[in-house]
Write a protein that holds these residues in place. Structure first.
Motif, PDB file in Angstrom:
ATOM      1  N   TYR A 648       0.669  -0.975  -0.107  1.00  0.00           N
ATOM      2  CA  TYR A 648       0.305  -0.162   0.072  1.00  0.00           C
ATOM      3  C   TYR A 648       0.795   1.155  -0.298  1.00  0.00           C
ATOM      4  CZ  TYR A 648      -2.573  -3.697   1.171  1.00  0.00           C
ATOM      5  OH  TYR A 648      -3.531  -4.931   1.524  1.00  0.00           O
ATOM      6  N   GLN A 649       2.024   1.500  -0.732  1.00  0.00           N
ATOM      7  CA  GLN A 649       2.770   2.184  -0.448  1.00  0.00           C
ATOM      8  C   GLN A 649       2.810   2.717  -1.097  1.00  0.00           C
ATOM      9  OE1 GLN A 649       6.126   3.190   1.901  1.00  0.00           O
ATOM     10  NE2 GLN A 649       5.580   5.409   0.860  1.00  0.00           N
ATOM     11  N   PRO A 766       0.999   4.757   3.721  1.00  0.00           N
ATOM     12  CA  PRO A 766       0.714   3.737   3.615  1.00  0.00           C
ATOM     13  C   PRO A 766      -0.596   2.691   4.026  1.00  0.00           C
ATOM     14  CG  PRO A 766       3.208   3.284   3.143  1.00  0.00           C
ATOM     15  CD  PRO A 766       2.584   4.844   3.508  1.00  0.00           C
ATOM     16  N   GLU A 767      -0.456   3.000   5.398  1.00  0.00           N
ATOM     17  CA  GLU A 767      -1.552   2.849   6.198  1.00  0.00           C
ATOM     18  C   GLU A 767      -3.245   3.593   5.962  1.00  0.00           C
ATOM     19  OE1 GLU A 767       1.125   3.909   7.144  1.00  0.00           O
ATOM     20  OE2 GLU A 767       2.138   1.813   8.458  1.00  0.00           O
ATOM     21  N   PHE A 770      -3.955   1.825   3.057  1.00  0.00           N
ATOM     22  CA  PHE A 770      -4.598   0.546   3.436  1.00  0.00           C
ATOM     23  C   PHE A 770      -6.012   0.190   3.698  1.00  0.00           C
ATOM     24  CE2 PHE A 770      -4.497  -2.441   7.702  1.00  0.00           C
ATOM     25  CZ  PHE A 770      -4.658  -3.781   6.820  1.00  0.00           C
ATOM     26  N   GLU A 771      -5.919   0.893   5.349  1.00  0.00           N
ATOM     27  CA  GLU A 771      -6.944   1.714   5.859  1.00  0.00           C
ATOM     28  C   GLU A 771      -8.857   1.686   4.793  1.00  0.00           C
ATOM     29  OE1 GLU A 771      -8.258   0.457   8.901  1.00  0.00           O
ATOM     30  OE2 GLU A 771      -6.411   0.434   9.214  1.00  0.00           O
TER      31      GLU A 771
END
Lengths: 803, 291, 165
Positions: A648-649, A766-767, A770-771
């Protein structure tokens, strides 16, 4: 006689570059004064509350130390910026974590560590507000406990502020009532109404040299304070002079400030040196020695200013064929605990919020809210990156709803030469956003990539995409700011001496901190006078010597101060023609020969000029209308990204930056400015997040505040267009802040192109991706099915298309 | 600088024996310091509790890479740069070479040591996942002699290790028996360089036709210590990667990882993110086995 | 206190310092060489990078005792005639290329960046862009976006190769 090659547009060697590559340049921490002590700041450990007690442990011999309390301040306990609400030292009450409470000094740095650990402060904590929303909620619900700031007559904020709000503006594209009526009609007749909300986070300037100063306090034979001298790392020496006059109740000429070599600033050394400079001067007053305060990285990051977090809301009316009919824009900034520069940051945000587009009817409402966070301050772009992130993300959303490409929507609505902006400013100087867009998309290979990535993304775990942002950036102070500043520049000719041929000295308070001030101002003077680059040098920045050419901020040095240097040079030539028979066409030899003749009859040779608008510039602060800036630079930035569906970067893999800047004074420096700004913009977009907890920055270390390394940045291609402007020397406009504006929206637009998912906040880590994917129910990405009439992010429904 | 350096002692006994003697004489009093890339950071921020340090930086006895038929023996004082420059490691232990290459920066690799990386015992450390997957053993030395323990038994909890106060880590021994194994390592950090792991996975697999005969997985930041993922290994051993079975095998691997991983939320990332991304890395490895 | 014998830029000297004092502070305070800068104090930014026995190290993470017997090269020792008194007459080709190609802006990361480049070009006389990016990844620069620095390093590599052939 052949024309000497033009110095404007050449790339002579950076004036102070040799000292820098040798390691010989002296920054503040490299300087020691005889008998010098070191200073430290005792800071609050809570966000908000009353100071109940301060206890000094018996284990320390306090007589060895100088201690400054609020009661020691000879003048006002205030750091003056625009108003007077910001205490120099918290007096009985703290409003943010890391707020300075006491100052201590000692000859030994290690002794300061022991002393700080031996001072115990107890508080009665009060609830704080830590976001724009919490600050608003306190006002809306009438929660008096959480009203942490009120306008105050003494501070000078009574006219403009309201509870928890430092300042608000209302910008109309015409007369207020007519605009409201026009807006009502536009939304009634619109084929599409598109709404969106966009937000940006705080950003640390992260100059590699921390804030630092050395102060001296001089007393007369009766022991009275006679004068102060503060030297340090800073952008705006006269701001610090002003601050010292208030803290010490001294006249300006007794408060001398010297800028030493400054290791990066980016706005972070615009307003803050007023704080650390006043602190060191107070300690010097108290202990009778020179006092150095140099923060370490953790203190600098936790205790000093950041870029204002923001929230921008757009509501836009469009015709069936994608013409903008009207818009309502709301901008809110998080100003932190005190007013500092928030009103001017807010003003720039307000003026850039509409972007480079034609708006038949438009209203911008903006406000800067108070929170219990260390005050946010200046950072390259100064409100514009926040507002431009909003409009440029919104335009991609609008395009999707309307069914046009992002390119076509913008082409239909770009401002053009001769148009009038929303503040009523006629754009006299030529520019062509459509031609620029064509050029930069071609340079980038945009259309080819759009097609190729769409195909490749079907099977690849790495999704690639392209996106762009179009914007303008006003150079110089906003509105009537330049008139108020009344900047002055002096040129002085130094007679030849035994070891030194005659030279021309430029006297300004415009500082060098990496951008190239010394070099470009020397170029302008040498070029205008027809002499060599090496014949010109800049006077050391010392307020006892140099005039006030204004602060080194707001993309104003090249354009505004450069123009003053050009005019002073022309005036110097005129003087020499009048008194020393300088021929009409002159060269280096005839110039210096004429100066010799002049010196035969006069002691000194100097000229001075003050700011004069180069074209009618009128601004009405009350109506918030007129010429918002003397000039605008225009730009379109294109980003290519790759989003790794396993991590997810998002990574930026190529960047193209095209800008129209009037005239490029120094191609190497100009490229460096743009590339460096783009790098900071990439950091702002996808790497750099301030982690806050109860108003305190938790990741105040370089190891966990993530700025890009050399291994993280893409190739950055810089392209210029040049349409000379009357406002700057040789036609140059400002470029310093511009590159900060484009990367955020261009990269997020590219991420939407790559993944089919639209994101509205930066930093986007990225987080976050991702979420969002998780919430959309497809862990491995995929495409977000967009229903043109429903905004799935805000769940706001667009009206049915009325044909 | 938030420590008063005059309050710290640092001595450099000339031999390993002298260091061990001092550790034995006053157990727990002295903290060994090698490259200093962790302890000096702690000193700078004012959090170095140990006041007496014993330098092992200069001990040549601890800085070696020795290769025999079965294994590569690496001295605890071997720097990351030494590891990166060693051709035997590059050939036989590519996962270790990769992890050394992305530990800190060049300047830190020139100083930081493999032993330091292990003994500092951060759950996010770069080299442990590879060493765990390779089934390394560690030899600990004291005046009482040496003992060799499997590396899987070295990390006991958050920043807790099997090292006794009088002991030093002497040698890390890594078997050279992975020719023909599929090897894969990936770190997910906060950026491409100078980054601390959000998660990392080192994977080794031996295939028997289309069956996973043996699989070994080491992970960073999935638990309170560097983790050898025996649960995932057990779940995947014997499973098929044949086209018809691959999706089920991937699901089994992901499920086992979700069960075994106990990552935390911290300043760098979230537990949820770490879990899912580690599962994605595992899936990436399993799918690569088919190629 | 420990007495350490240290050769700095070719000059051997004996210094009495606390053994845990950072090499950075020894250079700046005891040897009075302030070209080595502190950016972060935790080995993250590379502003304090120097060469110790030919290897690049972050001097903020080196205790003084570890420099006992070592030979250290700081930015002041890079230019050819630096050992003599006064300002050197000629810049080292790396310094010259940073100077000419916009590799130094505010200049605070420059000393570390130049020493990292020195170390990089010792290892790879003709580095690829990837090698440059990796070799300098421990040296943070907030001004340039690194592009002018990459160009400076490439030009320096050419200049040094030309000199040596």
């Amino acid at each position: 006689m052949p024309e000497p090659p033009s110095l404007i547009g050449a790339s002579p060697l950076r004036k102070e570059g040799r000292a820098k590559v040798l390691g010989a340049a002296r920054y503040i921490d490299d300087i020691e004064l005889p008998g010098m002590w070191h200073g430290a700041t005792v800071r609050s450990t809570i966000a908000r509350g009353r100071i109940r007690s301060i206890t000094f442990s018996d284990e320390i011999d306090w007589s060895e130390y100088a201690i400054v309390r609020p009661s020691d301040i000879p003048g006002e306990n205030v750091i003056v910026h625009l108003i007077k609400d910001h205490p120099c030292l918290a007096d009985g009450f703290v409003n943010h974590p890391e707020e300075p409470i006491l100052l201590i000094a000692h000859p030994s740095k290690a002794a300061l560590l022991r002393a700080k650990a031996a001072i115990r402060i107890e508080y009665d904590p009060l609830p704080g507000v830590f976001t724009i929303e919490e600050s608003e909620a306190a006002v809306e619900s009438g929660d008096a406990e959480r009203i942490m700031w009120e306008p105050n007559e003494a501070a000078g904020s009574a006219t403009f502020g309201s509870a928890n709000c430092f300042r608000q503006y209302q910008l109309y594209s015409g007369e207020a009532k007519e605009t409201e009526a026009g807006l009502a009609k536009a939304f009634e007749e619109a084929a599409f109404i598109v709404e969106g909300e966009y937000s940006t986070g705080a950003q640390e300037q992260l100059y590699i040299e921390n804030n630092g100063v050395i102060a001296e306090c001089f007393r007369d034979e009766h022991g009275n304070i006679e004068s102060l001298c503060v030297q340090g790392s800073m952008q705006c020496p006269y701001y610090l002079v002003h601050a010292l006059t208030v803290v010490f109740n001294l006249p300006e000429d007794k408060c001398r400030v010297i800028q030493v070599e400054t290791g990066g600033a980016f706005g972070g050394k615009e307003d803050f040196p007023s704080v650390i400079g006043s602190h060191a001067a107070l300690l010097a007053m108290k202990c009778g020695h020179p006092v150095k305060i140099v923060y370490d990285r953790a203190e600098d990051m936790a205790g000093t200013t950041k870029r204002h977090p923001s929230r921008t809301r757009h509501r836009t009316a469009l015709s069936k064929d994608g013409m903008l009919l009207g818009a309502e824009i709301e901008v809110a900034l998080d100003g932190g605990a005190y007013t500092t520069l928030s009103p001017t940051v807010l003003s720039r945000a307000t003026l850039h919020a509409p972007g480079p587009y034609r708006w038949p009817f438009l209203r911008v409402r903006s406000k800067a809210m108070a929170t219990n966070i260390p005050p946010h301050g200046a950072f390259r772009g100064f409100g514009a990156p926040q507002a431009l992130f909003g409009i440029e993300r919104h335009m991609d959303r609008v395009a999707k709803v309307v069914g046009l490409t992002p390119e076509e929507l913008r082409r239909r609505n770009f401002l053009r030469t001769g148009d009038v902006t929303v503040t009523g400013q006629k754009l006299h100087e030529a520019f062509d956003m459509n031609a620029m867009l064509t050029r930069v998309l071609k340079e980038h290979g945009y259309h080819e990539k759009l097609a190729r990535f769409a195909e490749e993304n079907k099977t690849s775990p790495i999704k690639r995409g392209v996106g762009f942002a179009a914007f303008l950036h006003g150079a110089g102070f906003t509105g009537s700011g330049e008139r108020r500043l009344n900047s002055e520049v002096v040129l002085r000719v130094d007679k030849a001496t035994a070891g030194q041929p005659a030279r021309v000295c430029v006297l300004v308070s415009s500082t060098e901190f990496g951008q190239g001030t010394n070099t470009i101002l020397s170029q302008v003077a040498a070029h205008t006078l027809g002499i060599a680059y090496d014949d010109v040098y800049l006077a050391k920045i010392d307020t006892a010597v140099v005039p006030n050419s204004g602060p080194t901020v707001a993309s104003r040095t090249a354009m505004i101060v450069g123009k003053l240097v050009e005019r002073a040079s022309l005036k110097l030539l005129e003087t020499l023609r009048t008194y020393s028979a300088l021929p009409e066409t002159c060269d280096r030899d005839t110039f210096f020969a004429a100066t010799e003749r002049y010196f035969a009859e006069h002691e000194t040779l100097r000229t001075s000029v003050r700011y004069e608008p180069q074209a009618p510039v009128f601004w009405d602060d009350q109506l918030y209308r007129g010429e918002a800036y003397p000039g605008f630079a225009w730009a379109i930035y294109v980003a290519e990204v790759a989003v790794d569906m396993n991590t997810y970067q998002a990574t930026c893999t190529r960047f193209d930056a095209l800008q129209e800047v009037g005239r490029v004074l120094h191609p190497v420096l100009a490229k460096g400015q743009i590339e460096g700004g783009v790098a900071q913009g990439i950091g702002y977009a996808i790497y750099e997040r301030c982690e806050w907890k109860e108003g305190r920055m938790m990741n105040n270390q370089m190891t966990n505040y993530i700025m890009p390394t050399s291994a993280d940045l893409p190739e950055i291609h810089v392209h210029f267009e040049e349409v000379p402007s009357v406002h700057g020397p040789g036609g140059a406009k400002g470029i310093g802040e511009l590159p900060m504006d484009g990367p955020g929206p261009a990269i997020l637009n590219a991420i939407e192109n790559a993944t089919g998912v639209s994101f509205h906040s930066i930093p986007l880590l990225p987080e976050d991706i991702f979420e969002r994917f998780t919430s959309l129910g497809h862990l491995h990405g995929g495409s977000e099915d967009i229903d043109a009439t429903v905004d799935r992010d805000t769940e706001v429904e667009a009206p049915e298309v009325t044909v | 600088m938030r420590s008063d350096v005059t309050q710290y002692e640092l001595t450099a006994p000339t031999t390993l024996a002298a260091v061990l003697a001092q550790l034995a004489a006053e157990p727990g009093k002295h903290t060994p310091i090698a490259g200093g890339t962790e302890l000096m950071v702690a000193l700078g921020v004012g959090r170095l509790a140990a006041k007496s340090l014993l330098s092992i930086n200069h001990l040549k006895e601890l800085r070696f890479i020795r290769v025999d038929d079965d294994a590569i023996h690496i001295g605890a004082g071997t720097t990351f740069t030494d590891i990166r420059r060693n051709a035997d490691i590059a050939r036989d232990l590519p996962l270790l070479a990769s992890s050394a290459s992305w530990t800190g920066s060049v300047a830190n690799q020139n100083r930081g040591t493999l032993g330091g990386n292990i003994c500092n015992a951060s759950p996010a450390a770069d080299t442990p996942p590879a060493l765990l997957a390779y089934g390394a053993t560690v030899t600990l030395i004291s005046t009482n002699g040496t003992r060799t323990v499997p590396y899987t038994e070295f990390h006991l909890g958050y920043k807790r290790t099997a090292l006794r106060p009088d002991e030093l880590l002497h040698t890390i021994t890594v078997p050279r028996t992975f020719a023909g194994w599929k090897q894969h390592i990936r770190k997910v950090g906060t950026r491409n360089a100078q980054a601390i792991s959000k998660t990392a996975l080192a994977c080794l697999a031996k295939l028997d036709g289309e069956t996973i005969a043996e699989i070994r997985i080491g992970a960073a930041s999935l638990a309170d210590r560097p983790l050898r993922c025996t649960g995932i290994e057990a779940a995947l051993t014997g499973l098929s990667i044949a086209k018809a079975d691959l999706e089920a095998t991937v699901r089994a691997g992901r499920a086992a990882l979700a069960f075994e991983a106990k990552p935390i939320d911290d300043i760098r990332s979230t537990g949820r993110y770490r879990s899912i991304v580690a599962a994605n890395l595992l899936e990436e490895f399993l799918r690569s086995l088919v190629l | 206190m420990s007495t350490i014998q240290i050769t700095i830029n070719g000059t051997s000297q004996s210094l009495d310092v606390p053994p845990m004092k950072r090499l950075l502070d020894v250079l700046r305070e005891d040897a009075h060489l302030t070209g080595t800068k502190e950016g972060c104090g935790e080995g993250e930014c590379g502003a304090c990078a120097v060469l110790m026995n030919g290897e690049l190290v972050n001097s903020c993470l080196v205790p003084a005792l570890h420099a006992d017997g070592a030979s250290v090269c700081t930015i002041e020792g890079v230019a050819p005639s630096a050992a003599a008194e006064g300002e050197p007459a000629h810049l080292h080709p790396i310094q010259q290329c940073f100077f000419e190609n916009g590799g130094a802006q505010c200049g605070i990361c420059t000393p570390g960046m130049i020493l990292a480049t020195h170390h990089l070009l010792d290892k790879y006389p003709n580095p690829t862009l990837e090698q440059i990016k990796e070799g300098l990844a421990g040296n943070l620069c907030r001004c340039t976006g690194y592009m002018r620095i990459f160009e400076s390093v490439q030009k320096a590599a050419q200049a040094l190769t030309t000199i040596s052939t």
